[in-house]
Design a protein around this motif. Structure first.
Motif, short mmCIF file in Angstrom:
data_model
loop_
_atom_site.label_atom_id
_atom_site.label_comp_id
_atom_site.label_asym_id
_atom_site.label_seq_id
_atom_site.Cartn_x
_atom_site.Cartn_y
_atom_site.Cartn_z
N ALA A 125 0.84 -1.20 0.00
CA ALA A 125 0.00 0.00 0.00
C ALA A 125 0.87 1.24 0.00
N ALA A 126 0.39 2.29 -0.62
CA ALA A 126 1.04 3.60 -0.59
C ALA A 126 -0.05 4.65 -0.51
N VAL A 127 0.21 5.70 0.26
CA VAL A 127 -0.75 6.79 0.43
C VAL A 127 -0.06 8.09 0.05
N THR A 128 -0.72 8.91 -0.75
CA THR A 128 -0.12 10.14 -1.24
C THR A 128 -1.15 11.26 -1.24
N PRO A 129 -0.74 12.51 -1.07
CA PRO A 129 -1.69 13.61 -1.12
C PRO A 129 -2.02 14.02 -2.55
N VAL A 130 -3.25 14.46 -2.77
CA VAL A 130 -3.67 15.05 -4.03
C VAL A 130 -4.42 16.34 -3.72
N ASP A 131 -4.44 17.26 -4.66
CA ASP A 131 -5.11 18.54 -4.45
C ASP A 131 -6.62 18.35 -4.31
N ASP A 132 -7.21 19.16 -3.46
CA ASP A 132 -8.65 19.11 -3.23
C ASP A 132 -9.18 20.53 -3.11
N ALA A 133 -10.25 20.85 -3.88
CA ALA A 133 -10.77 22.21 -3.90
C ALA A 133 -11.35 22.64 -2.57
N ASP A 134 -11.91 21.70 -1.83
CA ASP A 134 -12.57 22.04 -0.56
C ASP A 134 -11.61 21.97 0.64
N PHE A 135 -10.75 20.97 0.66
CA PHE A 135 -9.92 20.73 1.84
C PHE A 135 -8.45 21.10 1.65
N GLY A 136 -8.08 21.60 0.48
CA GLY A 136 -6.68 21.91 0.20
C GLY A 136 -5.95 20.69 -0.32
N GLN A 137 -5.93 19.63 0.47
CA GLN A 137 -5.39 18.35 0.04
C GLN A 137 -6.22 17.23 0.65
N ARG A 138 -6.22 16.07 -0.02
CA ARG A 138 -6.86 14.89 0.53
C ARG A 138 -5.93 13.72 0.27
N LEU A 139 -6.20 12.60 0.90
CA LEU A 139 -5.35 11.42 0.76
C LEU A 139 -5.91 10.45 -0.27
N ARG A 140 -5.01 9.89 -1.05
CA ARG A 140 -5.37 8.83 -2.00
C ARG A 140 -4.55 7.59 -1.63
N ALA A 141 -5.22 6.47 -1.47
CA ALA A 141 -4.56 5.21 -1.11
C ALA A 141 -4.48 4.30 -2.33
N TYR A 142 -3.27 3.79 -2.60
CA TYR A 142 -3.07 2.79 -3.65
C TYR A 142 -2.87 1.45 -2.94
N VAL A 143 -3.67 0.47 -3.30
CA VAL A 143 -3.73 -0.79 -2.55
C VAL A 143 -3.48 -1.97 -3.48
N VAL A 144 -2.62 -2.89 -3.03
CA VAL A 144 -2.38 -4.16 -3.73
C VAL A 144 -2.93 -5.27 -2.85
N GLY A 145 -3.95 -5.96 -3.34
CA GLY A 145 -4.56 -7.06 -2.59
C GLY A 145 -3.96 -8.39 -2.95
N VAL A 146 -4.51 -9.46 -2.40
CA VAL A 146 -3.97 -10.81 -2.61
C VAL A 146 -4.75 -11.59 -3.66
N GLY A 147 -5.38 -10.90 -4.58
CA GLY A 147 -6.10 -11.60 -5.65
C GLY A 147 -7.58 -11.72 -5.34
N GLU A 148 -8.11 -12.95 -5.46
CA GLU A 148 -9.54 -13.16 -5.29
C GLU A 148 -10.01 -12.82 -3.88
N GLY A 149 -9.11 -12.88 -2.90
CA GLY A 149 -9.49 -12.58 -1.53
C GLY A 149 -9.34 -11.11 -1.17
N SER A 150 -9.04 -10.26 -2.17
CA SER A 150 -8.80 -8.85 -1.87
C SER A 150 -10.04 -8.19 -1.30
N PRO A 151 -9.87 -7.31 -0.31
CA PRO A 151 -11.02 -6.58 0.22
C PRO A 151 -11.49 -5.52 -0.76
#
Length: 540
Positions: free
Chosen positions: A465-491
Motif C-alpha cells: 500500500a502507498a498513500v499520497t496527497p492530491v489537491d482538493d478544492a474544498d480541503f486543500g489536500q486529501r489522501l489517496r490510497a493505492y492498494v495491492v490485494g492478494v487476488g480473489e481474496g482482496s477486500p
C-alpha cells in the motif's frame, strides 16, 4: 547534547578493533596481514581491496554471478588489468577522472569500482532504475568523463558524450566492451595513484533527480565494526546479495563479505524462485535484501517450507521501511534470523534491529550503532524524552557534510537532520514514523500518510500500500490510497474503510482508494511516488 570528544572517539575505535578481531576481519597469518595492509596503504580501501583479498584469501571463491565464479586471485588480476588500462586512458595525472558506473549486480560492477579507485578516480554510482533524463542530469552535474554500463542501459546512456564501456552483454561482444580494456591491461598491482580516490553515492530519487552524496575513503574502524557488531557476518560465509551494490547498503555488505573471505552470490535481476534455489543449493549463510524482495520470497509459500535452509543464519533487510506484518511472516518462515537496518545515503547506517529487538518490537529500527549519536528533537530543536515523537537527528562516522551541488546537510553542531521523524522507546530502540516533510494538512487537520499506510498493511489481505496527497478544492489536500490485494481474496473499498475506521480517526481516512496490481518501487525498495498517478487501476 551528546557530542563525541577525543576520549569518546578513542574508546569507540578501541571497541571497534576488538569487534573486528572477534569477527575474523584481521588476518591471523602475519605475513598475509602485512601483504594485505601494504596493498591498502598503496591503493586505498577500495583500490587496494582486491590485492588485500588475494593476499589473505588466495584461490578461494570470491564472487559467483550469472557468468560463473571468480576466485580472489582472479578478482585481483581482473581488477589490476582494468586499472592498468584506465591509467592509459587517462594519462594526465594532474586531473582526477570522474567515472560513472551504471550496472546491476555482477562481478564486473565491483571490478570497475575497485579499478577506478586504484587509479585515484572519482567514482559515481548510478541507479539501475535511472532513465535517460536522470543519466543526463547526473552526468553533467558530476562532470563524468566516462561511463561503464550494462547493455540494457544503452538507450539510457545514448546521449552521454564521454567514453563508454559496456560491462555486461548477453550476445555478441560489442565494440565498446569493457573486456577489451581488461584484455590489454597488466595484471600486476598498479602503482600508488596520484591522489586518493573518492566515491559519490546517489540518493534514491523517489520524487525527482537524485542528489550526489560524496564520500571520502573511510579512515575509521567504526563503519565496519558497527555493522558486524549487530549483523554477524563471518569469514567463509556465502552471502546472497540481492540488495543493489550501487546503494550504500549493498556496497557495504559486498566489501565486508570480501574482506572476511566470504563468497558473494550476485544475480543481475532478482527472481524469488531463483533466490530460494541459490539459498538452498549454494548453502548460503546470509541473505541481504530490501523489503520487496522479502515479500516476494514469502509469497512462494509452500516452497519455502520444504526448502533445505539449515545454513541460513542471517536475513538482513535495508533500504526501505520493513513493516511489522512482514517482520512476523519472515520470522515465522526462517526463524529468529531477521535483522533490520535503518539508514540513509547521507548518513550511512544509523541503527540496526537484531532478531531479539524485532521479537520484542516488530516495528522498531533497533538501536544506534557504535559511534553514532542520535537525538529526537521538536520543531525548535529541543531534545525530547522517550516515547515523544519528533525529528530524528544523527551524527554517524560516515555522514556527509554537503551534497555534490554544495547544498549543506550537517548543522554547525555536526548533527544531520535525516528528514524522518520518530521516537525512542523506554529501552532505547528507535521507531521511525515517517518523513518529516510528508505531513498533509487536510481540512485543517495534520495527517501523515505513513500512519495510514501502516494501518492498511495491518489488513491480512493487503500485501502492499502507498498513500499520497492530491489537491482538493474544498480541503486543500486529501489522501489517496493505492492498494495491492492478494487476488480473489482482496477486500473491496467498503471493507477497507471499515478496517481503517477501527484504527484511525475520520480525518485520516483516505478519500480515494485505488486498486492496483503492483506498486512502482525503485531498486532500494522505496515507492517511486512520482509515478503513482500513472498506474493502471482496477476495481475490486
Amino acid at each position: 547534547m551528546n557530542l563525541r570528544g577525543p576520549a569518546t572517539r578513542l574508546r569507540d575505535e578501541a571497541a571497534a578493533a576488538r569487534i573486528l578481531w572477534a569477527a575474523g576481519m584481521v588476518p591471523r597469518d602475519p605475513r598475509r596481514a602485512v601483504a594485505g595492509v601494504r596493498a591498502v596503504a598503496r591503493s586505498g580501501p577500495f583500490g587496494g581491496l582486491p590485492a588485500y583479498c588475494a593476499a589473505v584469501h588466495g584461490d578461494t571463491p570470491a564472487v559467483i554471478d550469472d557468468r560463473g565464479a571468480l576466485t580472489f586471485d582472479d578478482f585481483a588480476a581482473r581488477t589490476h588489468r582494468l586499472a592498468d588500462a584506465l591509467r592509459s586512458e587517462f594519462p594526465d595525472h594532474r586531473r582526477q577522472p570522474s567515472i560513472g558506473i551504471l550496472c546491476r549486480n555482477h562481478a564486473d560492477a565491483l571490478v570497475t569500482l575497485c579499478a577506478a579507485a586504484a587509479v585515484g578516480a572519482r567514482v559515481v554510482l548510478l541507479g539501475a532504475d535511472f532513465g535517460a533524463r536522470q543519466v543526463a542530469v547526473v552526468a553533467e552535474r558530476e562532470h563524468l568523463d566516462a561511463l561503464v554500463y550494462d547493455e540494457e542501459f544503452r538507450s539510457a546512456t545514448a546521449g552521454f558524450g564521454g567514453r563508454r564501456w559496456c560491462a555486461w552483454y548477453d550476445d555478441e561482444r560489442p565494440a565498446d566492451a569493457l573486456d577489451r580494456l581488461v584484455d590489454r591491461g597488466d595484471p600486476t598491482p598498479p602503482p600508488r595513484p596520484p591522489r586518493p580516490a573518492s566515491l559519490v553515492i546517489l540518493t534514491s530519487g523517489t520524487s525527482g533527480i537524485p542528489k550526489g552524496a560524496p564520500r571520502a575513503e573511510p579512515r575509521t574502524l567504526l563503519l565496519t565494526a558497527g555493522l558486524l557488531d549487530r549483523i554477524p557476518l563471518r569469514g567463509g560465509t556465502r552471502v546472497l546479495l540481492s540488495a543493489p551494490v550501487f546503494h550504500g547498503w549493498g556496497l557495504l555488505v559486498a566489501v565486508l563479505t570480501l574482506m572476511l573471505g566470504g563468497t558473494l552470490v550476485l544475480r543481475r535481476r532478482f527472481d524469488a524462485v531463483r533466490a530460494l534455489d541459490d539459498l538452498e543449493r549454494l548453502r548460503c549463510g546470509a541473505f541481504i535484501a530490501v523489503p520487496t524482495m522479502l515479500r516476494r520470497i514469502i509469497d512462494l509459500g509452500e516452497s519455502i517450507r520444504t526448502a533445505e535452509l539449515t545454513a541460513l543464519r542471517i536475513v538482513a533487510s535495508g533500504g526501505a521501511r520493513l513493516e511489522p506484518g512482514l517482520v512476523r511472516e519472515v520470522s515465522n518462515c526462517f526463524g529468529p534470523v531477521l535483522h533490520n537496518l535503518y539508514g540513509s545515503t547521507e548518513a550511512a547506517y544509523i541503527s540496526i534491529a537484531t532478531p531479539s529487538d524485532l521479537a520484542a518490537a516488530p516495528n522498531c529500527a533497533g538501536r544506534p550503532t557504535l559511534g553514532t549519536a542520535l537525538q529526537i528533537v521538536d520543531a525548535a530543536g529541543r531534545a525530547l524524552p522517550a516515547e515523544a515523537e519528533g525529528r530524528i537527528l544523527v551524527r554517524t562516522p560516515a555522514q556527509i557534510d554537503a551534497y555534490t551541488d554544495g547544498t549543506r546537510r550537517s548543522g554547525a553542531d555536526g548533527f544531520l537532520d535525516t528528514g524522518d521523524r520518530g521516537y525512542l522507546d523506554d529501552v532505547g530502540r528507535l521507531h521511525v514514523s515517517g518523513r518529516s516533510d510528508s505531513m498533509v494538512v487536510s481540512g485543517g487537520e495534520n495527517v501523515f500518510p505513513e500512519e495510514v499506510e501502516l494501518a492498511l498493511l495491518d489488513h491480512p489481505q493487503i500485501i502492499d500500500a502507498a498513500v499520497t496527497p492530491v489537491d482538493d478544492a474544498d480541503f486543500g489536500q486529501r489522501l489517496r490510497a493505492y492498494v495491492v490485494g492478494v487476488g480473489e481474496g482482496s477486500p473491496d473499498e467498503a471493507a477497507i474503510r471499515a478496517h481503517l475506521a477501527g484504527r484511525l480517526p475520520r480525518s485520516r481516512m483516505p478519500r480515494d482508494v485505488v486498486f492496483v496490481d503492483t506498486l512502482p518501487r525503485g531498486s532500494s525498495g522505496k515507492v517511486l511516488r512520482r509515478t503513482l498517478d500513472d498506474l493502471k487501476e482496477y476495481h475490486a
